[in-house]
Write an enzyme that holds these catalytic residues in place. Structure first.
Site, short mmCIF file in Angstrom:
data_model
loop_
_atom_site.label_atom_id
_atom_site.label_comp_id
_atom_site.label_asym_id
_atom_site.label_seq_id
_atom_site.Cartn_x
_atom_site.Cartn_y
_atom_site.Cartn_z
N GLU A 60 22.31 68.13 19.02
CA GLU A 60 23.00 68.72 20.17
C GLU A 60 24.51 68.77 19.99
OE1 GLU A 60 20.50 66.61 20.42
OE2 GLU A 60 18.98 67.76 21.49
N HIS A 70 13.27 63.34 30.78
CA HIS A 70 13.21 64.80 31.00
C HIS A 70 13.49 65.11 32.46
CE1 HIS A 70 10.47 64.03 27.55
NE2 HIS A 70 10.88 65.20 27.09
#
Lengths: 327, 337
Positions: free
Chosen positions: A59, A128
């Site tokens: 990322e 998540h």
């Protein structure tokens, strides 16, 4: 006009913008195969692997390379697969994207959009489900959008792509396919930094954003039907910059305010809203500025009953409305 | 290791170019020394310079095309900035945080270079975060089919970061026109190389990313120049990145706030002083009859004068209005094209 879900509206926004301007690229993990939420479905076929670019699982480099590309004539959309996985890019976002323009005295700018699915309520477990808007709303130099409806998502994503600043675009996962909405065929944008009154009312102002907009509207309907209470629901849509004027004007009208957010209570974005109202609308208040948020636990266990126990829902919101109305 | 003795000539450089190379190295040395002096005089609150690393910096920068190729430096790269086209005035205006400072009008720290017209990208103080930017810039050059190469510079400390690894990997996958330049000075502030990595050579790591790594005597400006030219050719021919490890030494403390006596012996520093790249190159120049001692002295005198003038100019230049600190948080409307 066609009826679209939010995730379809997001895909349409990217598709139309990439058609309009060939400087725009999408880069991220699994975007070529359509993405884990199918937000980039069809983009690879239409635009090829250079403009719909699968990246390694890294990322910080996704955002860092997107920053670099944005300095050299490209308008990147960097996708973080989940907001909870975006933290390795935190340094690139706050130290680099947000500060490049400022530290260079306005001589470099970073026209970049970072999209991230966020939020709980989908059995996502601790990794998540996170709400990350407060981290980034705290950082000058970034704009932060939290969308909840198909129409707003499409219009705001187009605004974000056309904005010359780095924009964090947060898409609530549970809102992706929650409902369908009529979307105009023609090009339109929704301005960054403008709230929308999603339901007018006179007894109380309810300030919210993201998925909580849907829950709040349901709660407002319930208390209207059952208690005759008229609640004005304001969807901020953008948390940085946020629409102070719209909120203050509504509070002046109603005298009471409930702030609803999914993130955990302490240091959540609603705290900033509360502080602003306490300072700038004090004379108009007829009750305590009140918040409904998740408790201060590290968010969203996998087990459904535990997750549901923590998260704000229409019933909890309705109950808070009744308490505040009775004050 | 490639060293000066392997070089048959002067890598095709003319006498004028060789002397220009010397001039840039000597200028970088003089600017670094001046910044440290201004700091000691209490005029500049902070100095971070690169004395000792001039050959690594100038040797690479000399192979680049100023204004066409992209420079993504780190905070020791005075020699890079000057070779690409910045002036002592530019750097001393930044050192003394003056409004006119092109890198940021006094907002960023000194030696955190930025000069858009020279394509020197704004630098932060975070180690390694600039490397993904270099890769992204090179990606844009490739997508736009532009004849541009990006060179990014960093110390050995940066090679421990995730951003370094992620960027090398990304650049290798896409065969990007980028040159990674490690100025291996053996210390991440005080932490020696043996505590940073289990391998001897930074260059050996390139293999893991699918492109060549070259270790070069970073105190030999011509050797550095030669490997940089090769890296440029590879990048321009679409063959992808090169990692250059320029083995050198920082002859000064990390910054004006550092005391390097705490972590390295004076003997070690003295040993490296004998390999001072400036002394080596001047000896080479004289030995090969490119110029004689008095020619080099004249260059030094001109540099001293230029740095004096730049220093005087910067000292009298105004600092920005305090309230200007509120500006440029976001792109202001009039700036949007």
């Amino acid at each position: 006009m066609a009826e679209k879900t939010m995730v379809e509206a997001i895909r349409d926004a990217m598709f139309e913008e990439m058609k309009r301007d060939d400087r725009i690229i999408l880069m991220g993990e699994d975007v070529g195969s359509g993405g884990v939420f199918r937000a980039s479905e069809g983009l690879l076929d239409e635009f090829g692997p250079e403009r719909c670019m699968d990246t390694p699982l890294a990322e910080s480099c996704i955002v860092g390379a997107a920053i670099g590309a944005s300095l050299n004539g490209i308008l990147p959309i960097a996708e973080m697969q989940f907001a909870s996985f975006s933290h390795p890019a935190f340094d690139q976002i706050i130290s680099e994207a947000a500060r490049m323009h400022y530290r260079s005295n306005g001589t470099w700018s970073v026209p970049l959009v970072i999209r991230a699915p966020y939020g709980a309520g989908i059995h996502g477990g601790p990794y998540h489900s996170q709400s990350i808007e407060a981290f980034y709303a705290h950082v000058p130099g970034l704009k932060v959008i939290c969308v909840a409806t198909p129409y707003d998502a499409k219009g705001l994503l187009k605004s974000a792509i056309r904005d010359p600043n780095p924009v964090i675009f947060l898409e609530h996962k549970k809102a992706y396919r929650l409902s369908r909405q009529e979307i105009p065929d023609e090009d339109y944008t929704v301005p960054i930094g403008k709230a929308e009154i999603k339901r007018e009312g006179s007894d109380m102002t309810l300030v919210t954003y993201g998925l909580m907009t849907h829950h709040s509207l349901k709660a407002a309907e319930t208390v209207q039907d059952e208690d005759g209470l008229s609640v004005e629901v304001i969807d901020l849509r953008t948390v940085s910059p946020w629409d102070r004027e719209a909120v203050l004007a509504s509070v002046e009208k109603t005298g009471k305010v409930l702030i609803v957010y999914e993130d955990n209570l302490t240091g959540g974005f609603g705290a900033e809203v509360a502080a602003t109202i306490a300072q700038d609308a004090f004379d108009h208040l007829d009750g305590p500025v009140t918040r409904v948020a998740s408790p201060d636990v590290p968010i969203a266990p996998f087990a459904g009953p535990l997750e549901e126990y923590l998260l704000p829902n229409p019933e909890k919101i309705a109950s808070a409305i009744r308490d505040l109305a009775a004050y | 290791m490639v060293s000066v003795k392997d070089i048959p000539g002067a890598s095709g450089l003319t006498k004028e170019q060789l002397l220009a190379m010397y001039q840039k190295m000597a200028l970088a040395r003089a600017v670094g020394e001046r910044e440290r002096m201004l700091n000691r005089l209490g005029k500049g609150p902070f100095a971070v310079t690169g004395e000792g690393q001039e050959a690594a910096q100038v040797g690479v920068a000399f192979a680049l095309r100023p204004g066409q190729d992209w420079i993504v430096p780190y905070y020791r790269d005075i020699g890079v900035a000057l070779t690409i086209g910045q002036t002592p005035r530019d750097l001393l205006l930044a050192h003394l945080f003056r409004a006119e400072d092109i890198s940021g009008g006094g907002r960023n720290m000194p030696s955190h270079f930025s000069d858009p017209k020279l394509r020197i990208v704004s630098t932060s103080a975070c180690v390694g975060t600039q490397i993904p930017h270099a890769v992204g810039i090179a990606l844009a050059s490739k997508l736009r089919k532009l004849d541009e190469v990006t060179a990014t510079f960093f110390g050995d400390g940066a090679t421990s970061t995730g951003d370094w690894h992620e960027s090398m990997n990304f650049a290798g996958i896409h065969k990007l026109p980028v040159i990674f330049v490690c100025e291996q000075n053996w210390y991440a502030i005080s932490v020696p190389w043996r505590k940073q990595a289990a391998v001897e050579s930074v260059a050996s790591r390139a293999e893991g990313y699918g492109f060549p790594g070259v270790s070069v005597d970073g105190n030999d400006v011509l050797a550095v120049y030669r490997v940089a030219k090769q890296a440029m050719s590879r990048a321009r021919d679409g063959e992808g990145p090169t990692l250059i490890e320029a083995v050198t030494y920082r002859l000064v403390p990390h910054t004006s706030d550092d005391d390097d006596r705490r972590y390295r012996s004076r003997e070690e520093v003295e040993e490296w002083k004998k390999k001072d790249p400036l002394i080596r190159f001047s000896a080479w120049i004289e030995e090969h009859g490119i110029a004689d001692h008095s020619d080099l002295e004249r260059i030094q005198e001109k540099i001293a004068q230029e740095v004096d003038e730049a220093s005087e100019y910067a000292e009298q230049a105004p600092v920005a209005e305090p309230e200007s600190a509120l500006r440029h948080v976001y792109v202001e409307e009039e700036e949007v094209v």
